[in-house]
Write an enzyme that holds these catalytic residues in place. Sequence first.
Site, PDB file in Angstrom:
ATOM      1  CB  THR A  81       4.973  -5.976  11.338  1.00  0.00           C
ATOM      2  OG1 THR A  81       4.739  -4.647  10.906  1.00  0.00           O
ATOM      3  CG2 THR A  81       5.910  -6.643  10.398  1.00  0.00           C
ATOM      4  CD  GLU A  99       3.119   5.188   6.573  1.00  0.00           C
ATOM      5  OE1 GLU A  99       2.312   4.579   5.854  1.00  0.00           O
ATOM      6  OE2 GLU A  99       2.789   5.791   7.602  1.00  0.00           O
ATOM      7  CG  ASN A 122       0.443   8.179   8.172  1.00  0.00           C
ATOM      8  OD1 ASN A 122      -0.215   7.169   8.034  1.00  0.00           O
ATOM      9  ND2 ASN A 122       1.751   8.148   8.339  1.00  0.00           N
ATOM     10  CB  SER A 139      -5.846  12.555  -0.601  1.00  0.00           C
ATOM     11  OG  SER A 139      -6.094  13.196   0.632  1.00  0.00           O
ATOM     12  CE  LYS A 141       0.816  -3.522   3.061  1.00  0.00           C
ATOM     13  NZ  LYS A 141       0.159  -2.490   3.971  1.00  0.00           N
ATOM     14  CB  THR A 176      -0.973  -0.003   1.190  1.00  0.00           C
ATOM     15  OG1 THR A 176      -0.258  -0.275   2.391  1.00  0.00           O
ATOM     16  CG2 THR A 176      -2.061  -1.042   1.002  1.00  0.00           C
TER      17      THR A 176
END
Length: 407
Positions: free
Chosen positions: A192, A279, A402, A407, A181, A155
């Site tokens: 995880t 991230e 995040n 969006s 992932k 993702t």
Amino acid sequence: MLVKSPLAKPFPIMPEIAGATPRVARAGYKDWGRCDLSYIALDEGTTVAGVTTQNICCSAEVDLCRANLAHGRARALVVNAGNSNAFTGQRGKDAVDAITTQVAGHLNCDASEIFVSSTGVIGVPLPIDKAQSGLRAVFDAAPCSWEDVTHTIGTTDTFAKGATASAMVDGRKVQIVGIIKGSGMIAPDMATMLGYIFTDAAVDAAFLQQMLSASNKTSFSCITVDSDTSTSDTVLAFATGKAGNKPLTSYDDAGADAFAAALNDICRQLAHLVVRDGEGAQKFIEINVSGAANDDSARRIGLAIANSPLVKTAIAGEDANWGRVVMAVGKAGEPANRDSLSISFGATQVARNGLAVAGYDEAPVAQHLKQNEIQIGVDLGIGAGRATVWTCDLTHGYISINADYRS
């Protein structure tokens, strides 16, 4: 477009696993113009083990995996990307039931042998029509590589994550591959996000579960990106038995120790890759805790440090603010003695026995913090407990990813 993590590792050359056939297709869960449904068909006789999230608000897919793991047999794995199907009530369960029914019918097997995972936005029911059309497409798709599957299950991942190992078991070389992932919502109590391990070894389901649970304790359960435990966390291990070895049933069997070591290696590699793709991450951080009351206490202290936004932002800013590590140790709620605590960054000890080191020179620490791999050492000086945990720094990139996630 997500920028590839500077901590990324290249995807390894991974062998095919006899008895496991991967395929991918596009179900269209999101308008992102790529495959988002993975299907791995498994030959009869495949055993399975797994660990799942401790998050109370788990998905119907997690419930399914928990129920089916009790049977110890698997014929297929389906992974949906772009929609986690978590917090979706009966509609979410209906979607999972539709998937298992369709796949079981295709393979002419029991529904208890089908495993399903989904990842993505929480609170949106998985569209059954898209899942069913995606399955029809994937059944007819050509077999693909493990790297193709890894890209398909992702993702917010910025690179494909895989690991491979081998072991000699009963005089035969067995292969193990793993894919995973995950880059955010990472603070696993067990595993995880979504990780899958495949081996051609013959392994009894109960023993496979024993080994996977042990490996998880020192790998997936020792990483954190942002202190948030996902609703969908799942790690599954499948053993097809096609290598032809005598089935492993206990550590007394020939090659069992070698196989367990290889499985540990796979889990450790995969766990590290998730942290490397945290991230917005710019730095990979290893925290070694020693001198704790016991190993579990050491792990909890390590995670308190790893989850501290103040520690993580200091590392991001390359600021040698070791006082934040002192704070994190003190807030962990574990046995500690302020006056026996010692701390190091890299090879430089900055605090010893509750005080700053006399004549401490910050220059080598500052130089260490400019690297993209950081080591923090903490010795509590009260016992023999030790643990290692891994995390990443906290940067503006985490906020950007995040804030724009839906969006």
